[in-house]
Every structure is written in C-alpha cells, then in structure tokens.
Design a protein around this motif. Structure first.
Motif, PDB file in Angstrom:
ATOM      1  N   GLU A 318       0.930 -46.339 -76.686  1.00 47.82           N
ATOM      2  CA  GLU A 318       0.505 -46.952 -78.071  1.00 47.82           C
ATOM      3  C   GLU A 318       0.214 -46.016 -79.241  1.00 47.82           C
ATOM      4  N   ARG A 319      -0.341 -44.775 -78.595  1.00 45.22           N
ATOM      5  CA  ARG A 319      -1.218 -44.036 -79.673  1.00 45.22           C
ATOM      6  C   ARG A 319       0.088 -42.860 -79.957  1.00 45.22           C
ATOM      7  N   TRP A 320       1.009 -42.939 -79.440  1.00 43.91           N
ATOM      8  CA  TRP A 320       1.980 -41.742 -79.827  1.00 43.91           C
ATOM      9  C   TRP A 320       2.971 -42.313 -81.014  1.00 43.91           C
ATOM     10  N   THR A 321       3.385 -41.165 -81.841  1.00 46.87           N
ATOM     11  CA  THR A 321       4.239 -41.301 -83.102  1.00 46.87           C
ATOM     12  C   THR A 321       5.689 -41.733 -82.538  1.00 46.87           C
ATOM     13  N   ALA A 322       6.107 -42.393 -83.397  1.00 42.86           N
ATOM     14  CA  ALA A 322       7.746 -42.703 -83.141  1.00 42.86           C
ATOM     15  C   ALA A 322       8.514 -41.555 -82.709  1.00 42.86           C
ATOM     16  N   ARG A 323       8.464 -40.383 -83.401  1.00 42.47           N
ATOM     17  CA  ARG A 323       9.055 -39.261 -83.151  1.00 42.47           C
ATOM     18  C   ARG A 323       8.939 -38.751 -81.632  1.00 42.47           C
ATOM     19  N   ARG A 324       7.722 -38.776 -81.378  1.00 45.52           N
ATOM     20  CA  ARG A 324       7.243 -38.375 -79.954  1.00 45.52           C
ATOM     21  C   ARG A 324       7.878 -39.161 -78.793  1.00 45.52           C
ATOM     22  N   LYS A 325       7.887 -40.610 -79.081  1.00 49.84           N
ATOM     23  CA  LYS A 325       8.561 -41.406 -78.255  1.00 49.84           C
ATOM     24  C   LYS A 325       9.976 -41.221 -78.159  1.00 49.84           C
ATOM     25  N   LEU A 326      10.621 -40.881 -79.084  1.00 46.47           N
ATOM     26  CA  LEU A 326      11.987 -40.351 -79.187  1.00 46.47           C
ATOM     27  C   LEU A 326      12.156 -39.207 -78.100  1.00 46.47           C
ATOM     28  N   MET A 327      11.483 -38.310 -78.428  1.00 42.97           N
ATOM     29  CA  MET A 327      11.568 -37.112 -77.663  1.00 42.97           C
ATOM     30  C   MET A 327      11.639 -37.152 -76.191  1.00 42.97           C
ATOM     31  N   TYR A 328      10.546 -38.239 -75.688  1.00 44.50           N
ATOM     32  CA  TYR A 328      10.458 -38.611 -74.379  1.00 44.50           C
ATOM     33  C   TYR A 328      11.522 -39.241 -73.853  1.00 44.50           C
ATOM     34  N   PHE A 341      16.694 -30.288 -81.711  1.00 42.23           N
ATOM     35  CA  PHE A 341      15.423 -30.432 -81.912  1.00 42.23           C
ATOM     36  C   PHE A 341      14.563 -29.238 -81.924  1.00 42.23           C
ATOM     37  N   TYR A 342      14.563 -28.401 -80.815  1.00 42.51           N
ATOM     38  CA  TYR A 342      13.889 -27.175 -80.828  1.00 42.51           C
ATOM     39  C   TYR A 342      14.305 -26.104 -81.550  1.00 42.51           C
ATOM     40  N   ARG A 343      15.541 -25.998 -81.759  1.00 41.26           N
ATOM     41  CA  ARG A 343      15.980 -24.959 -82.767  1.00 41.26           C
ATOM     42  C   ARG A 343      15.755 -25.163 -84.153  1.00 41.26           C
ATOM     43  N   ARG A 344      15.369 -26.255 -84.317  1.00 36.33           N
ATOM     44  CA  ARG A 344      15.081 -26.668 -85.897  1.00 36.33           C
ATOM     45  C   ARG A 344      13.628 -26.567 -86.269  1.00 36.33           C
ATOM     46  N   SER A 345      12.673 -26.485 -85.068  1.00 34.78           N
ATOM     47  CA  SER A 345      11.493 -26.291 -85.336  1.00 34.78           C
ATOM     48  C   SER A 345      10.932 -25.175 -84.764  1.00 34.78           C
ATOM     49  N   GLN A 353       3.506 -26.213 -88.251  1.00 31.87           N
ATOM     50  CA  GLN A 353       2.378 -27.014 -88.142  1.00 31.87           C
ATOM     51  C   GLN A 353       2.242 -27.524 -86.633  1.00 31.87           C
ATOM     52  N   LEU A 354       1.339 -27.316 -85.985  1.00 26.75           N
ATOM     53  CA  LEU A 354       1.391 -27.857 -84.691  1.00 26.75           C
ATOM     54  C   LEU A 354       1.642 -29.057 -84.511  1.00 26.75           C
ATOM     55  N   ASP A 355       1.187 -30.193 -85.426  1.00 29.37           N
ATOM     56  CA  ASP A 355       1.109 -31.683 -85.081  1.00 29.37           C
ATOM     57  C   ASP A 355       2.518 -32.119 -85.616  1.00 29.37           C
ATOM     58  N   LYS A 356       3.180 -31.368 -86.499  1.00 30.84           N
ATOM     59  CA  LYS A 356       4.648 -31.378 -86.846  1.00 30.84           C
ATOM     60  C   LYS A 356       5.635 -31.310 -85.746  1.00 30.84           C
ATOM     61  N   TRP A 357       5.398 -30.003 -85.191  1.00 34.84           N
ATOM     62  CA  TRP A 357       6.376 -29.453 -84.398  1.00 34.84           C
ATOM     63  C   TRP A 357       6.546 -30.402 -82.931  1.00 34.84           C
ATOM     64  N   LEU A 358       5.283 -30.711 -82.710  1.00 29.81           N
ATOM     65  CA  LEU A 358       5.177 -31.530 -81.530  1.00 29.81           C
ATOM     66  C   LEU A 358       5.111 -33.047 -81.611  1.00 29.81           C
ATOM     67  N   PRO A 394      13.816 -23.269 -71.080  1.00 37.02           N
ATOM     68  CA  PRO A 394      12.894 -23.400 -70.138  1.00 37.02           C
ATOM     69  C   PRO A 394      11.834 -24.518 -70.931  1.00 37.02           C
ATOM     70  N   PHE A 395      11.940 -24.800 -72.349  1.00 36.23           N
ATOM     71  CA  PHE A 395      11.025 -25.852 -72.863  1.00 36.23           C
ATOM     72  C   PHE A 395      11.853 -27.304 -72.645  1.00 36.23           C
ATOM     73  N   LYS A 396      13.192 -27.257 -72.578  1.00 35.35           N
ATOM     74  CA  LYS A 396      14.027 -28.463 -72.130  1.00 35.35           C
ATOM     75  C   LYS A 396      13.637 -28.730 -70.706  1.00 35.35           C
ATOM     76  N   GLU A 397      13.527 -27.641 -69.822  1.00 33.90           N
ATOM     77  CA  GLU A 397      13.232 -28.056 -68.433  1.00 33.90           C
ATOM     78  C   GLU A 397      11.565 -28.583 -68.343  1.00 33.90           C
ATOM     79  N   GLU A 398      10.908 -28.102 -69.048  1.00 29.17           N
ATOM     80  CA  GLU A 398       9.647 -28.201 -68.992  1.00 29.17           C
ATOM     81  C   GLU A 398       9.166 -29.956 -69.352  1.00 29.17           C
TER      82      GLU A 398
END
Length: 562
Positions: A318-328, A341-345, A353-358, A394-398
């Motif tokens: 419930e506390r996650w942003t819509a974009r973060r839910k999409l990434m999961y 998305f990773y190549r564009r950030s 910015q940390l909060d925008k990237w993640l 490796p980021f995708k694997e993580e």
C-alpha cells in the motif's frame, strides 16, 4: 417642377452619416453653409483612386467594443443555459431556483454599492461578467509568469574510477571484490560481513571509502568494540565477476567462501539492510553453523511469499508508488523489460535522484537526510562503483531474485525439529527408534530494526517476519524512516553495537613474548663460555671425550637442563 441634383461627393456624405440637416438646391445654386458642412464630412475620408477608405478606429475603442460584445455573449449564453434547464427539468428545479434567486437577491442587494464604481452608461449585468472574466485571465497570467525560474543544472556525469578493490578467488574460479574496515583479523572480538542492497556496492563515502555495510560508521567506534567489518560486491556489481547461475543458495556460499578467504575462523555476524537482507536471510538458512547472529535493518521479503495473508500482502504494497509496483510486476512476469528502464535511469551515464530512480516514496526524516551534501557524495560514489561494468543483467537478476521462489521459507530459519521424511515408516522410527532427535535452523540471536515512518519497506513487513520468526528481537523506531537510522548517525551506530555486543571491551590484546632478564643472560653466557673452554682443553688430552662433549652440547634441551 424643380429638380434637385447632387454631386457624387454629396451622395457619399449622405450615406456615411445623416447630419439631420436638409439641403435644398435651386436652379440658381445652393446654400454655401450646407455645402461647407458636407465638405467637412467628406474630408473624414481619404480618396484613393476611385475608392474611398475610412480612417482606422483607435485600438482602445476596438478593445472596448470587443469586451462589450463578449459580455453580451456570456449573458446570452447564461440565459440560454437557464432556459435549457427549465425546459429539461421543469418544475423539479423551481424550488431550488427560487431559493437561489432569493439568496442571489440578498447577496446582490448587499453588493449593489459596487455598481457605483461602474460608468453610468454601463449595465451591471453586462459589465460584471466582463470584469470577472478579465480578472480571471490576469490572475492566471500572473500565476504562470511569477513562478521562480530556477536555472536548470545539467546532471553530473558518472565517473569511472580506477580499480581499487582487494579481490579473492572463489573455488569456482570467480573473483569477489571486498573491503575491510576496523581492527585486524587477529585482534577482532566480533567479525561482520555485510552484503549490500540494490544499486549499491562495497564502497560508500568518497574520501574515506567507508564500507556501505554501515554507511558513516567511524573507525574509532569499531576500535572501541573490537569489530572487524567486511563488505563485498555482489556478483556483477562493482569489481566482482558475474555469476552465470545466481541464486540465494549461491549467495550464501559466496559469503561462506569469503569468510574463509579473509581468515574468519570463528563464527561471524551477518548484516542486512533493505535489499541486502535477502542475502542475509539466505545465509541464515544455508550456513547457520557459521553465524554468530544477524542484524537486520528494514529487511525486505518476497512480496509474493505464499506465507503472507491477504491483509499482510495489502499492507506490504500500500505504501509503494505506482511505478514501483509496475517494476515488481515486470520483474516477476516480464523481466526482460527491466533493461529498458535501467538504461534510461542509473545506467544512462548521468547521475540522478535516488527516490526517482528507484521509484521510492520517502518520509520526512529520509528527505532531510537525502538533502545533505555528505549523503549526495556517498550516493554518487556508491552508484559509480555499482554500475562500473555497465551491464543491466546483474541488476535484473537481483530484482528477479526478490520476487521469485527463494527455495525456502523464513519459517525454515526457526530452530525446530528436523523432518524425518514423509510416510508411515519415518513416523514409526521416530516413535520407537532410540536415536536422538535432530534439530535444524538458527538458534543464535536475530535483531531487526524497523522505522515506523518507513515508506520503502512497510512496518507490516517486519510484523510478517516476526510471525514466522517469533524468536527474533524487534526494535521499533517511532519517527525513523528507511535510511535515517542506518545512515550517518553516530548515536544510532553506537546503540546498534551496544545492543549486539554489550559493553565495549576493545580489541583482543595479544601478549608479547617474555624477554629474559639481564642477569639471566650474563649467567647463561658465562656458563656457555666455560663449557666451550673445557671442551677445547679436552681435545688435547682425549679426542673421544672432546667429541662426546660436543655431542652432548648439541643435544636438544641440554642448555636448559644445565
């Protein structure tokens, strides 16, 4: 009969305007004054060739006429809307209209004094709509144009630093980059290994290269408690080689191999912050015999864990942003899209910015921390090391590891009886067998710190963990967020070490070997000289005795026996 004739100029003057003066002409001529007035009217036009062009109306008059026409149009539009409503609803709205008219009459009666500020020849019903319309347009223009225009600063380029890591070779041939801080291995009372979180590395601060295991922890504090802290780059991050078949089981084995390579012979603690806790959970599951304990800070879990109830899963998301839910969702269903998305950030070659990237939503204390210059320096250096290889794999694997099947449940970490297998035969053996019961799981302490204002990892996640691991100790932090307690907080770090290790005792003191006193050295030297002289003298009397003396002197332990 008298015939009246007019020139073409007189005809044009009569078409332009009627002056109200009748001109009479006779055969003998006309009135000179009337002709002069017609000439005056004709002079208002400029004749170009055979055409006449009127003098252009001033712009001010044009604006006034436009506003007047606009007001009339608005008024007519309102009347038309009123008629439509009356025809559509009929008597149903008469009561409401009547009430509104009564209230409008009262309000307009109280505001009627404002009509005195209007020109006498202006109808208030037409003038006020124009006034409000112009006021609205002017206010909108002011709001748009009065916003402070901050010059846009171009993002900083990501700098690729020269390699600087210490590396160990693992049994499978890969190299793992690591960093040490604190007391040496032979003087450490407590040893810690900290796997880093997503988009991080073994490093943190620019100047002192503090390990990202505990960002900002001071050497003096580690010395005071006798702590040795080791952090490492996950496979494919920083200067570590990628792993062709990553899993949480292989992650636990990497921690074990690293501990052996850096001479951690005794049990050690594992530290897990945020996404790094995923690898700490794996160590608790697969190598519990090598661990002395675990320190977790806002630990993540699998948001699709089958052990979660519907309410627990809802509170986790419930506390996650819509974009973060999409990434999961993409990590679970379409992981190949994550590379885009990773190549564009963070793999774009520029800082952000940390909060925008993640796609993070942050609490008040976290935002205050992120605005500090030292956190910005830490963040930029840590990201530069994390993305050193420029590979999104490796980021995708993580990301996929977190949302896929872990291969174990957190309840498996709990100390419990080992299952003997399924079927009636193992059950009969457990009843009538004389063998002792086998136990499995992790018995040593597990401490979990959780900020109650954490918008990244919901406090309900820790409640879920505590339900599966009732033996874990939960430390609730009322006003802390996700980063504020763990990053650059000296008092917080002291509180953590005091909770884990108790009263600080400093490093282990290694006793130095005792040196013999001066008198003992003199006696020993004189005795040795006397023996050598006697042996030398005996050479002239009895060669056999002389050789026997040398043999006795060379025997081990002779000096001490003498």
């Amino acid at each position: 009969m008298t015939v009246t004739t007019k020139t073409w100029k007189e005809d044009l003057a009569s078409l332009v305007d009627d002056t109200g003066i009748n001109h009479y002409y006779t055969n003998g001529g006309g009135d000179d004054d009337a002709i002069e007035m017609n000439k005056t009217r004709i002079d208002e036009f400029v004749v170009v060739g055979d055409e006449s062009v009127g003098v252009e109306e001033p712009f001010k008059d044009q604006v006034k006429e436009f506003l007047k026409a606009s007001g009339e149009m608005v008024l007519e539009l309102g009347k038309g809307c009123r008629d439509i409503v009356q025809q559509s609803f009929g008597d149903e709205v008469k009561f409401v209209v009547k009430k509104c008219e009564d209230n409008w009459d009262k309000v307009s009666g109280k505001l009627s004094f404002m009509n005195d500020y209007l020109p006498e020849d202006r109808d208030p019903a037409q003038a006020w709509p124009i006034v409000f319309f112009v006021f609205f347009i002017a206010l909108s223009v002011l709001l748009v144009n009065t916003e402070p225009r901050i010059p846009k600063i171009p993002p900083k380029e990501v700098y690729l630093h020269p390699p600087s890591a210490s590396r160990v070779q693992l049994p499978d041939g890969r190299h793992l980059a690591y960093h040490e801080q604190g007391v040496p291995a032979d003087r450490a009372r407590f040893s810690l290994i900290a796997p880093h979180s997503f988009l991080s590395s073994r490093l943190a601060d620019v100047k002192t290269l503090f390990p990202s295991g505990i960002p900002g922890v001071k050497d003096s504090l580690l010395e005071e408690f006798g702590v040795r802290l080791v952090t490492y780059d996950l496979p494919g991050f920083g200067e570590s080689d990628p792993h062709p078949g990553r899993s949480l089981n292989s992650s636990a084995l990497d921690i074990l191999d690293l501990a052996d390579a850096v001479s951690m012979k005794d049990k050690f603690w594992v530290v897990g912050f945020s996404g790094g806790a995923m690898h700490a959970w794996a160590a608790l599951r697969y190598i519990p015999d090598r661990l002395a304990g675990a320190a977790m800070f806002a630990p993540v879990v699998n948001p699709y864990d089958s052990s979660m109830s519907k309410e627990e899963r809802y509170k986790t998301w419930e506390r996650w942003t819509a974009r973060r839910k999409l990434m999961y969702f993409l990590a679970r269903r379409f992981p190949s899209f994550l590379s885009y998305f990773y190549r564009r950030s963070f793999l774009s070659g520029k800082h952000g910015q940390l909060d925008k990237w993640l796609s993070l939503s942050l609490g008040e204390k976290d935002r205050t921390l992120l605005e500090q210059s030292r956190f910005e320096e830490f963040w930029q250096r840590d990201v530069e090391e994390s993305v050193r290889q420029g590979n999104p794999k490796p980021f995708k694997e993580e990301a996929v590891l977190q949302v896929s099947n872990w291969g174990f449940s957190l309840s498996d970490i709990q100390y419990q009886k080992k299952l003997q297998g399924k079927g009636i035969l193992p059950w009969l053996k457990s009843i009538y067998g004389k063998a002792e019961t086998e136990w499995t799981g992790f018995l040593n302490p597990i401490h979990i710190w959780q900020g109650m204002d954490d918008q990244v990892v919901s406090p309900s996640t820790t409640e879920f963990v505590h339900r599966l691991l009732p033996g874990a100790t939960i430390h609730k932090l009322p006003i802390e967020g996700h980063f504020s307690f763990f990053y650059f907080c000296d008092e917080c770090h002291r509180q953590i070490f005091s909770t884990l290790f108790g009263t600080p005792q400093g490093p282990i003191i290694i006793p130095e070997p005792e040196q013999p006193s001066t008198e003992e050295n003199l006696d020993h030297n004189s005795t040795q000289t006397d023996l050598e002289e006697e042996a030398h003298a005996s050479e002239f009397t009895c060669p056999i005795a002389a050789n026997f003396g040398r043999y006795i002197w060379a025997m081990p332990g002779y000096r001490t026996q003498f």
